[in-house]
Design a protein around this motif. Structure first.
Motif, mmCIF file in Angstrom:
data_model
loop_
_atom_site.group_PDB
_atom_site.id
_atom_site.type_symbol
_atom_site.label_atom_id
_atom_site.label_comp_id
_atom_site.label_asym_id
_atom_site.label_seq_id
_atom_site.Cartn_x
_atom_site.Cartn_y
_atom_site.Cartn_z
ATOM 1 N N GLY A 211 0.784 -1.227 0.000
ATOM 2 C CA GLY A 211 0.000 0.000 0.000
ATOM 3 C C GLY A 211 0.817 1.278 0.000
ATOM 4 N N VAL A 212 2.128 1.162 -0.282
ATOM 5 C CA VAL A 212 2.978 2.369 -0.375
ATOM 6 C C VAL A 212 3.233 2.660 -1.848
ATOM 7 C CG1 VAL A 212 5.219 3.388 0.182
ATOM 8 C CG2 VAL A 212 4.069 1.908 1.847
ATOM 9 N N ASP A 213 2.840 3.853 -2.274
ATOM 10 C CA ASP A 213 2.930 4.220 -3.692
ATOM 11 C C ASP A 213 4.212 5.022 -3.928
ATOM 12 O OD1 ASP A 213 2.296 4.624 -6.307
ATOM 13 O OD2 ASP A 213 0.765 6.163 -5.916
ATOM 14 N N ALA A 214 5.247 4.359 -4.436
ATOM 15 C CA ALA A 214 6.560 4.997 -4.570
ATOM 16 C C ALA A 214 6.789 5.553 -5.979
ATOM 17 C CB ALA A 214 7.661 3.994 -4.222
ATOM 18 N N GLU A 215 7.329 6.752 -6.005
ATOM 19 C CA GLU A 215 7.788 7.338 -7.277
ATOM 20 C C GLU A 215 9.265 6.964 -7.423
ATOM 21 O OE1 GLU A 215 5.999 10.717 -8.786
ATOM 22 O OE2 GLU A 215 7.827 11.934 -8.835
ATOM 23 N N VAL A 216 9.670 6.583 -8.633
ATOM 24 C CA VAL A 216 11.083 6.238 -8.851
ATOM 25 C C VAL A 216 11.653 7.179 -9.902
ATOM 26 C CG1 VAL A 216 12.732 4.453 -9.545
ATOM 27 C CG2 VAL A 216 10.688 3.818 -8.226
ATOM 28 N N VAL A 217 12.672 7.934 -9.490
ATOM 29 C CA VAL A 217 13.295 8.902 -10.397
ATOM 30 C C VAL A 217 14.759 8.531 -10.583
ATOM 31 C CG1 VAL A 217 13.849 11.344 -10.782
ATOM 32 C CG2 VAL A 217 11.707 10.708 -9.624
ATOM 33 N N ASN A 218 15.147 8.305 -11.812
ATOM 34 C CA ASN A 218 16.544 7.994 -12.107
ATOM 35 C C ASN A 218 17.329 9.286 -12.303
ATOM 36 O OD1 ASN A 218 18.470 7.479 -14.848
ATOM 37 N ND2 ASN A 218 18.845 6.214 -13.064
ATOM 38 N N ILE A 219 18.340 9.454 -11.451
ATOM 39 C CA ILE A 219 19.218 10.631 -11.570
ATOM 40 C C ILE A 219 20.468 10.172 -12.313
ATOM 41 C CG2 ILE A 219 20.463 12.447 -10.308
ATOM 42 C CD1 ILE A 219 17.586 12.687 -9.628
ATOM 43 N N HIS A 220 20.466 10.274 -13.633
ATOM 44 C CA HIS A 220 21.646 9.816 -14.385
ATOM 45 C C HIS A 220 22.772 10.823 -14.312
ATOM 46 C CE1 HIS A 220 20.275 12.560 -17.496
ATOM 47 N NE2 HIS A 220 19.117 11.912 -17.575
ATOM 48 N N THR A 221 22.399 12.110 -14.196
ATOM 49 C CA THR A 221 23.438 13.135 -14.098
ATOM 50 C C THR A 221 23.421 13.675 -12.672
ATOM 51 O OG1 THR A 221 23.200 13.625 -16.432
ATOM 52 C CG2 THR A 221 24.338 15.268 -15.101
ATOM 53 N N ILE A 222 24.434 13.281 -11.913
ATOM 54 C CA ILE A 222 24.474 13.602 -10.493
ATOM 55 C C ILE A 222 25.004 15.019 -10.282
ATOM 56 C CG2 ILE A 222 25.503 12.862 -8.284
ATOM 57 C CD1 ILE A 222 25.492 10.009 -9.938
ATOM 58 N N LYS A 223 25.806 15.474 -11.244
ATOM 59 C CA LYS A 223 26.232 16.873 -11.220
ATOM 60 C C LYS A 223 26.254 17.430 -12.635
ATOM 61 C CE LYS A 223 29.570 20.221 -9.810
ATOM 62 N NZ LYS A 223 30.900 20.531 -9.303
ATOM 63 N N PRO A 224 25.637 18.532 -12.930
ATOM 64 C CA PRO A 224 24.732 19.229 -12.029
ATOM 65 C C PRO A 224 23.423 18.459 -11.905
ATOM 66 C CG PRO A 224 24.737 20.292 -14.186
ATOM 67 C CD PRO A 224 25.745 19.195 -14.247
ATOM 68 N N ILE A 225 22.933 18.325 -10.677
ATOM 69 C CA ILE A 225 21.715 17.556 -10.457
ATOM 70 C C ILE A 225 20.514 18.361 -10.944
ATOM 71 C CG2 ILE A 225 21.247 18.390 -8.099
ATOM 72 C CD1 ILE A 225 20.581 15.381 -7.425
ATOM 73 N N ASP A 226 19.508 17.668 -11.408
ATOM 74 C CA ASP A 226 18.274 18.318 -11.882
ATOM 75 C C ASP A 226 17.481 18.761 -10.650
ATOM 76 O OD1 ASP A 226 15.891 19.091 -12.963
ATOM 77 O OD2 ASP A 226 15.489 17.195 -14.008
ATOM 78 N N ARG A 227 17.902 19.883 -10.120
ATOM 79 C CA ARG A 227 17.393 20.415 -8.861
ATOM 80 C C ARG A 227 15.876 20.609 -8.907
ATOM 81 N NH1 ARG A 227 17.334 25.047 -5.886
ATOM 82 N NH2 ARG A 227 18.091 24.936 -3.974
ATOM 83 N N GLU A 228 15.432 21.161 -10.011
ATOM 84 C CA GLU A 228 14.010 21.466 -10.176
ATOM 85 C C GLU A 228 13.162 20.200 -10.039
ATOM 86 O OE1 GLU A 228 12.060 23.209 -13.983
ATOM 87 O OE2 GLU A 228 13.599 24.621 -13.322
#
Lengths: 308, 274
Positions: A211-228
């Motif tokens: 019952g936990v609905d998780a969003e999964v976001v792949n951060i391929h570029t760690i720097k500069p991170i997609d801050r937004e």
């Protein structure tokens, strides 16, 4: 197909199209999967022997002559060992050099602790002007290679050498500096990079059953991170978990925490807990260092539990 | 044709003037390489100050990046920028930082300062020139203290293995480093034998502060092109050359104070005016 084979094929295509693309090795071309390119591209492949510092600075020199050099070695030797060459010859001098570290973190397996870098992202992330990229699968790697090659500046890529399950589909469109949402969810966001991306997705399936609905976001570029994107997703779900094959100090977790510094959102982490690696197989090392689907599920529960 | 002696005087005096204006700097290792810079920029190199990025130009990479002030004095006198700019040395926002920076200074071909790295960069540049088949000659200068860096010998091995005979390197062998004499700190002798053993042509210049001797050595080195070996020219120099009291500071002249008055007095003495 092995990641290194995909990588080598991409390099071959880039070298075929542009004679200024070249590759430098420090006696690990075989390990990087590029040994076979030496015959085909004799004026674009250079083995420097076991001399990584020299390799890095030679690449900087070549780039000042209009070349686009890629340098490659095992992760600790391509990062820690040549940190000042990367900082000064490459980044400070704004040279167009691509640095590839293979077998990052626990992927070094049977080479053990000496060959296992848990801190490369932390070390390099503090150097100005360096882009840090880690592919999650062959689809993303294939899409990224020409973009990284065309990018006018230094890039560090962490490359898992063996075959990985695809997490992206054939319609995947890669955008440098833009995080990829693999799965939308309401209860927490899992930010993940590299080969653990598939595990984060598997964990999300298990969490869903609870019952936990998780969003999964792949951060391929760690720097500069997609801050937004990081802030937007974290605000939407209200809880965060970072998952990385790296120390929890200096890597993805740190980058996410920095992005969320002004947010009141709990951030939990799955990663290496300030310790060196050790010898062992991938399954053993996953267990020993806590990089398992089970640990992702448990830590996700904890993050959700910390919500207001 | 330039009068090398006059050029050396100009570079030496401008180096003293800009460091004196600032009050402190890497005086010793700047003054020891003045004759080399004069020979390279005013005689040997195929360059055009109006086109600092000219394709196929000869390049000079000053791996001992702390000799920046002397390089800038040479570049200004050669016409890359106005001599008045020399007085901005190390001031905030200057294009003349203490160590050479390719992104700031017209005519500087590589960013150097972390010892050993510029030499490898020069080897990369020489490889690039070979691949482009543009016929350029790549010149580079290392310090004797710098020769203690392991990276120097990694690059030495590579340059010989790749037969980079378009590379002419120089060692500023002034026998002094920051802490003491090179011999006492960590001796690099026998230097000639080391470079020969690494597969390089070696030319020993008895007095590296004699422009005529340096010029003859560079001509000799250029003739060695086609022989499949890079060349190392060992310049036996005097750290602080040209100003007696600075020379007498010995290892103390690596980075030392110099007042405007001291600089002007030294310049007058060099020019025979007092």
């Amino acid at each position: 197909m092995e990641m290194r084979a995909v990588y080598a094929n991409c390099l071959a295509e880039l070298m075929e199209r542009d004679r200024h693309v070249c590759v430098l090795d420090a006696d690990l071309a075989k390990a990087s999967g590029t040994r076979g390119l030496y015959e085909r591209f004799p004026d674009q492949m250079f083995d420097c022997g076991v001399a990584e510092q020299n390799m890095a600075s030679i690449a900087a020199g070549l780039s000042s002559y209009g070349f686009r050099p890629w340098i490659e070695s095992f992760t600790p030797f391509a990062t820690r060992r040549i940190c000042d060459q990367i900082a000064i010859s490459i980044a400070y001098a704004r040279r167009n050099v691509k640095i590839v570290g293979t077998d990052p973190g626990i992927a070094a397996e049977l080479n053990g602790g000496t060959h296992m870098s848990m801190e490369d992202i932390g070390v390099l992330r503090s150097i100005p002007g360096l882009v840090i990229f880690e592919p999650a699968d062959a689809v993303q790697l294939r899409a990224a290679m020409p973009v990284l090659n065309a990018y006018d500046g230094p890039v560090y890529m962490r490359l898992f050498r063996k075959e990985l399950p695809d997490v992206f589909g054939a319609d995947y469109r890669f955008e440098l500096f833009r995080a990829d949402t693999l799965r939308e969810g309401r209860d927490l966001t899992i930010f993940v990079s590299g080969f653990l991306t598939k595990d984060a997705l598997d964990a999300a399936v298990r969490l869903e059953a609870e019952g936990v609905d998780a969003e999964v976001v792949n951060i391929h570029t760690i720097k500069p991170i997609d801050r937004e994107s990081v802030i937007a997703s974290a605000r939407r779900t209200g809880a965060v978990l970072t998952v990385e094959n790296h120390s929890v100090i200096g890597g993805l977790r740190s980058a996410v925490l920095e992005a969320l510094a002004e947010e009141k959102i709990p951030v939990c982490a799955v990663g290496v807990r300030d310790r060196f690696g050790e010898v062992g197989t991938l399954p053993y090392l996953r267990e020993a260092l806590g990089l398992t689907v089970e640990n992702i599920v448990q830590t996700a529960r904890k993050a959700v539990g910390l919500k207001d | 044709m330039y009068d090398l002696k006059e050029v050396c005087r100009d570079i030496r005096c401008d180096t003293l003037r800009c460091i004196g204006h600032l009050g402190v700097g890497h005086i010793g290792g700047c003054l020891s390489v003045v004759e080399l810079l004069a020979v390279l920029y005013f005689e040997a190199m195929n360059i055009d100050p109006a086109q600092p990025k000219m394709a196929g130009r000869d390049r000079f990479i000053c791996s001992k990046g702390h000799a920046g002030p002397a390089v800038y004095a040479a570049l200004a006198n050669r016409g890359y920028f106005d001599r008045t700019e020399l007085l901005t040395l190390n001031r905030g926002g200057t294009q003349l930082p203490s160590h050479c920076d390719m992104n700031r200074t017209p005519g500087v071909d590589m960013t150097t300062g972390s010892l050993g790295q510029g030499f490898s960069c020069a080897v990369g540049v020489a490889l690039g020139s070979k691949l482009e088949r543009d016929g350029a000659t790549i010149y580079t200068l290392i310090g004797d203290g710098e020769s203690q860096e392991g990276q120097i010998w990694e690059a030495a091995m590579f340059a010989a293995a790749k037969k980079l005979d378009n590379l002419i390197a120089f060692t500023d062998y002034n026998k002094l480093q920051i802490d003491d004499t090179v011999a006492k700190v960590n001796d690099i002798a026998p230097l000639e034998k080391k470079w020969a053993a690494f597969g390089w042509n070696v030319i020993d210049v008895e007095d590296g502060n004699d422009a005529e001797q340096v010029s003859a050595a560079v001509k000799l080195a250029k003739r060695a092109r086609g022989g499949g070996k890079p060349t190392m020219v060992i310049l036996n120099t005097r750290k602080g050359c040209g100003v007696r009291w600075i020379e007498e500071l010995g290892a103390g002249n690596h980075n030392c104070k110099l007042s405007e008055e001291q600089a002007e007095a030294a310049i007058r003495a060099i020019r025979g005016e007092g």
